[in-house]
Design an enzyme around this catalytic site. Structure first.
Site, PDB file in Angstrom:
ATOM      1  N   ASP A   1      18.239   0.420   5.056  1.00  0.00           N
ATOM      2  CA  ASP A   1      19.383   1.243   4.665  1.00  0.00           C
ATOM      3  C   ASP A   1      20.581   1.034   5.583  1.00  0.00           C
ATOM      4  OD1 ASP A   1      20.769   3.337   3.381  1.00  0.00           O
ATOM      5  OD2 ASP A   1      20.075   4.764   4.893  1.00  0.00           O
ATOM      6  N   ASP A   2      20.326   0.942   6.888  1.00  0.00           N
ATOM      7  CA  ASP A   2      21.440   0.838   7.840  1.00  0.00           C
ATOM      8  C   ASP A   2      22.152  -0.499   7.728  1.00  0.00           C
ATOM      9  OD1 ASP A   2      21.070   3.397   9.325  1.00  0.00           O
ATOM     10  OD2 ASP A   2      19.091   2.509   9.531  1.00  0.00           O
TER      11      ASP A   2
ATOM     12  N   ASN B   1      27.747   8.394  13.131  1.00  0.00           N
ATOM     13  CA  ASN B   1      27.151   9.720  12.960  1.00  0.00           C
ATOM     14  C   ASN B   1      26.418  10.133  14.228  1.00  0.00           C
ATOM     15  OD1 ASN B   1      27.811   9.916  10.138  1.00  0.00           O
ATOM     16  ND2 ASN B   1      26.196   8.429   9.747  1.00  0.00           N
TER      17      ASN B   1
ATOM     18  N   GLU C   1      14.649   2.816   8.096  1.00  0.00           N
ATOM     19  CA  GLU C   1      15.755   3.676   8.516  1.00  0.00           C
ATOM     20  C   GLU C   1      15.801   3.797  10.028  1.00  0.00           C
ATOM     21  OE1 GLU C   1      17.777   5.138   6.051  1.00  0.00           O
ATOM     22  OE2 GLU C   1      19.054   5.447   7.794  1.00  0.00           O
ATOM     23  N   ASP C   2      16.968   3.590  10.576  1.00  0.00           N
ATOM     24  CA  ASP C   2      17.236   3.867  11.989  1.00  0.00           C
ATOM     25  C   ASP C   2      16.273   3.171  12.957  1.00  0.00           C
ATOM     26  OD1 ASP C   2      19.277   5.230  10.893  1.00  0.00           O
ATOM     27  OD2 ASP C   2      18.815   7.180  11.751  1.00  0.00           O
TER      28      ASP C   2
ATOM     29  N   TYR D   1      20.950  16.870   6.028  1.00  0.00           N
ATOM     30  CA  TYR D   1      21.301  15.475   6.326  1.00  0.00           C
ATOM     31  C   TYR D   1      22.327  15.501   7.462  1.00  0.00           C
ATOM     32  CZ  TYR D   1      22.554  10.627   5.110  1.00  0.00           C
ATOM     33  OH  TYR D   1      22.796   9.284   5.147  1.00  0.00           O
TER      34      TYR D   1
ATOM     35  N   LYS E   1      16.519  11.943   4.533  1.00  0.00           N
ATOM     36  CA  LYS E   1      16.883  10.907   3.541  1.00  0.00           C
ATOM     37  C   LYS E   1      16.112  11.150   2.246  1.00  0.00           C
ATOM     38  CE  LYS E   1      19.591   8.034   6.007  1.00  0.00           C
ATOM     39  NZ  LYS E   1      20.854   7.395   5.644  1.00  0.00           N
TER      40      LYS E   1
ATOM     41  N   ARG F   1      16.569   4.457  17.013  1.00  0.00           N
ATOM     42  CA  ARG F   1      18.034   4.661  17.005  1.00  0.00           C
ATOM     43  C   ARG F   1      18.349   5.654  15.888  1.00  0.00           C
ATOM     44  NH1 ARG F   1      21.293   4.918  13.198  1.00  0.00           N
ATOM     45  NH2 ARG F   1      21.641   2.840  12.421  1.00  0.00           N
TER      46      ARG F   1
END
Ligand SMILES: NC(=O)C1=CN([C@@H]2O[C@H](COP(=O)(O)OP(=O)(O)OC[C@H]3O[C@@H](n4cnc5c(N)ncnc54)[C@H](O)[C@@H]3O)[C@@H](O)[C@H]2O)C=CC1
Ligand SMILES: CC(=O)C(=O)O
Ligand SMILES: [Mg+2]
Length: 629
Positions: A314-315, A470, A291-292, A149, A220, A202
């Protein structure tokens, strides 16, 4: 005619080999060896009695990215490989480039120069033996979460075209429009519980990595297995490849994805719509975690699907919950009650999917504490100052992003505070003297010496710094920088893991990891086991409150506001139980397998916790027996 001449050519090379064999071989027997025929056999199709993943996992038949589109269609391989069909030469070049890269030491910040090598070893184990892989991961989660991760997964995504060996997950590309409904049946599992999907636009704070972003979905889902005990046979990482706007990847002949600019507008939506429809037709009970996705699409897709499908972002939503838990922890760490949260002055750097998600949730939490009415919601706005790449966001901003608009400050009011549209972060911190400085900007070092010096003026008894971006190199500041400039009476959290800081006086400056990993596994597990139709705001709120209440008073006063990752399985179990309870209360729960909703409603708190525990997969070898079909 063309066929005839090809045949003639073949025949002449055949005759030539025959002559060679006769002269160089045993002159007395004039017999063709089977080897001579193999060369000719190679031109005929091979019969394969396998399909789908079984072919890709068979070293004799596997051609990896070199499978043609026709073969992919005929052998049920479509979607199981990245979309770019490669020549053998390019395949070999990709392998060689990666092999040579080993000579250059891979680095992700100063913390672990061997991180990528460790990832390769773990990944090979993952491909060979899933039970053993998850046993190793769970038993050493503190050491290996940073490998599978953040931060290493970021480096993995950046280098994925080289690292790619055995495919994992599914790829739906812009070229697959009209095909997805049948493609989903290429995946061998009849039950899929969790999908993590990205479009690679992203990835962490690393920008558009195109098809290579599949690494984040895999990482994830590793946490879903390790922390939430989701059965690894029932997880599916997905990459939606609509192209990339990363010019370097567009020019790279070894890139595995579609080499075209990203689809946009209705073209983009049609691909994601088709994917959602296809996966929910095949697996109606699946949960899809987005995600992302770049902010531009993250909010739109969330609004588009959240009332129809079992999905969450999630973000936007996971990060918001973790930040709320951290912000409430920071209030408790000042020796105050959580109910004082609405008095906190909060400066947020970054107004993307994560920043805006946090701001919306924090404002709602304050409003609830202040009376849960329109007036409370309005007044809560005054606790936030939002700074993005163009500085402080005010109502004077031209072409303001509609998602940021609710947080734009009034120009006159800002004038009275000595601020203006576009004021720099350091100016804002100097004037506001905030209790909390929270970064979700993806800009490493944004909390510079100057900014941290300005934070010394904070009116808080214990200011909090959340450097949440991150991977490691994108953190707005390091814990060393924060503790050395501000002293030990602060709270510090970062998105990627850092070590605690030795303060030199026998004390330790605690570095918390403020990462959505403390919530998304429990949100997914709770949704799955309740059989909730959708993921509601109430369920997300319950998850955040559970995390906020998890830390003891003693821990919080020591500056420990998030649990250590070694406790992630336990916190996930509690979060899942809280989510189930809320789903039942909101009458969203439709049950799961043997547990029907009426039974679920009868369970008390302890029984829900037991129910969750009993449904968490643990890595143990099953006994295998052979049965003829
Ligand atoms: N710790 C955690 O659990 C999570 C961390 N993140 C991290 O948050 C970061 C941002 O993610 P997104 O919001 O999705 O990205 P984004 O690209 O949508 O947003 C970035 C925002 O930062 C702003 N920004 C850029 N330069 C700035 C500067 N010099 N000063 C102030 N603001 C600046 C941009 O204007 C934009 O509003 C990423 O690094 C990501 O890894 C995201 C989700 C969860
Ligand atoms: C942690 C996470 O989801 C991110 O950085 O995007
Ligand atoms: Mg993310």
């Amino acid at each position: 005619m063309a066929m005839f001449s090809k045949h003639l050519r073949l025949s002449s090379s055949f005759l030539q080999r025959l002559r060679l064999h006769v002269t160089a071989g045993n002159p007395g027997r004039h017999k063709l060896s089977s080897r001579s025929f193999t060369t000719i056999e190679g031109h005929r199709p091979s019969i394969v009695h396998k399909r789908s993943l079984d072919i890709l996992h068979d070293p004799w038949f596997n051609k990896g990215t070199a499978f043609s589109m026709t073969e992919r269609d005929r052998l049920d391989l479509r979607g199981l490989l990245p979309p770019n069909v490669m020549s053998t030469d390019l395949q070999i070049e990709r392998f060689m480039v990666d092999l040579k890269r080993l000579e250059v030491q891979a680095r992700d910040g100063p913390s672990d120069p061997n991180a990528l090598a460790k990832w390769r070893i773990l990944n090979r184990l993952h491909d060979r033996n899933e039970v053993m892989y998850y046993k190793v991961l769970i038993a050493n989660i503190e050491e290996y979460a940073p490998v599978v991760y953040t931060p290493t997964v970021g480096l993995v995504c950046q280098n994925y075209s080289g690292l790619f060996r055995r495919p994992r997950g599914m790829y739906f590309s812009a070229e697959d429009r009209g095909e997805m409904m049948s493609m989903v049946y290429n995946w061998p599992a009849d039950q899929v519980d969790m999908i993590v999907v990205t479009d690679g636009s992203r990835i962490l704070g690393l920008g558009d990595l195109g098809v290579q972003g599949i690494g984040i979905a895999i990482g994830k889902l590793d946490l879903y297995v390790a922390a939430a005990g989701i059965n690894p046979q029932r997880v599916l990482p997905v990459m939606i490849d609509v192209g990339t706007n990363n010019e370097k990847l567009l020019k790279d002949s070894l890139y595995l994805g579609l080499q075209q600019h990203r689809l946009d507008g209705d073209d983009y939506l049609s691909v994601v719509d088709e994917f959602m429809e296809a996966v929910f037709i095949r697996w109606p009970n699946v949960i899809v975690q987005f995600e992302d996705f770049q902010s531009k699409w993250a909010f739109k897709l969330l609004q588009r699907y959240r009332n129809t499908y079992r999905m969450f972002n999630d973000d936007v939503q996971g990060t918001a919950g973790v930040a709320i838990a951290g912000l409430l922890g920071a209030v408790r760490a000042q020796g105050r009650s959580m109910i004082d949260f609405p008095k906190q002055k909060i400066v947020v750097a970054g107004a993307g999917s994560a920043g805006i998600g946090v701001l919306n949730a924090a404002r709602k939490t304050m409003a609830r504490m202040l009376g849960n009415n329109e007036e409370a919601f309005k007044s809560a706005k005054s606790q936030f100052w939002v700074v993005d790449a163009q500085g402080l966001i005010t109502e004077g901003r031209e072409n303001i992003d509609p998602d940021a608009l609710p947080f734009a400050r009034n120009l006159k009011e800002m004038g009275r505070q000595g601020l203006r549209e576009g004021a720099s972060l350091v100016e804002v911190v100097k004037q506001v003297k905030p209790d909390v400085l929270l970064g979700l900007s993806a800009v490493g070092g944004l909390f510079s010496k100057e900014v941290l010096e300005a934070l010394k003026g904070s009116t808080s008894t214990r200011p909090a710094i959340f450097a949440m971006s991150n991977p490691t190199k994108n953190a707005e500041c390091t814990p060393e920088e924060a503790f050395s400039i501000l002293g030990e009476n602060i709270i510090f959290a970062s998105g990627s893991p850092f070590s605690d800081v030795d303060l030199g006086n026998g004390n330790v400056g605690h570095c918390n990891q403020g990462n959505n990993m403390y919530l998304f596994p429990g949100i997914g597990l709770g949704t799955l086991l309740s059989g909730a139709r959708i993921v509601s705001d109430g369920m997300l709120q319950a998850a955040a409150e559970c995390l906020a209440a998890y830390m003891s008073e003693e821990e919080v006063l020591q500056g420990i506001i998030f649990p250590s990752i070694s406790r992630i399985r336990d916190i996930t179990k509690e979060v899942a139980a809280a989510v189930i309870k809320e789903a039942v209360e909101e009458d969203l729960a439709e049950g799961y397998h043997g547990m029907d909703p009426r039974e679920l409603r009868k369970l008390n708190q302890d029984e829900i916790a037991e129910y969750v525990k009993n449904h968490m997969w643990s890595p143990e070898y099953p006994t295998l027996v052979y049965k003829k079909d």
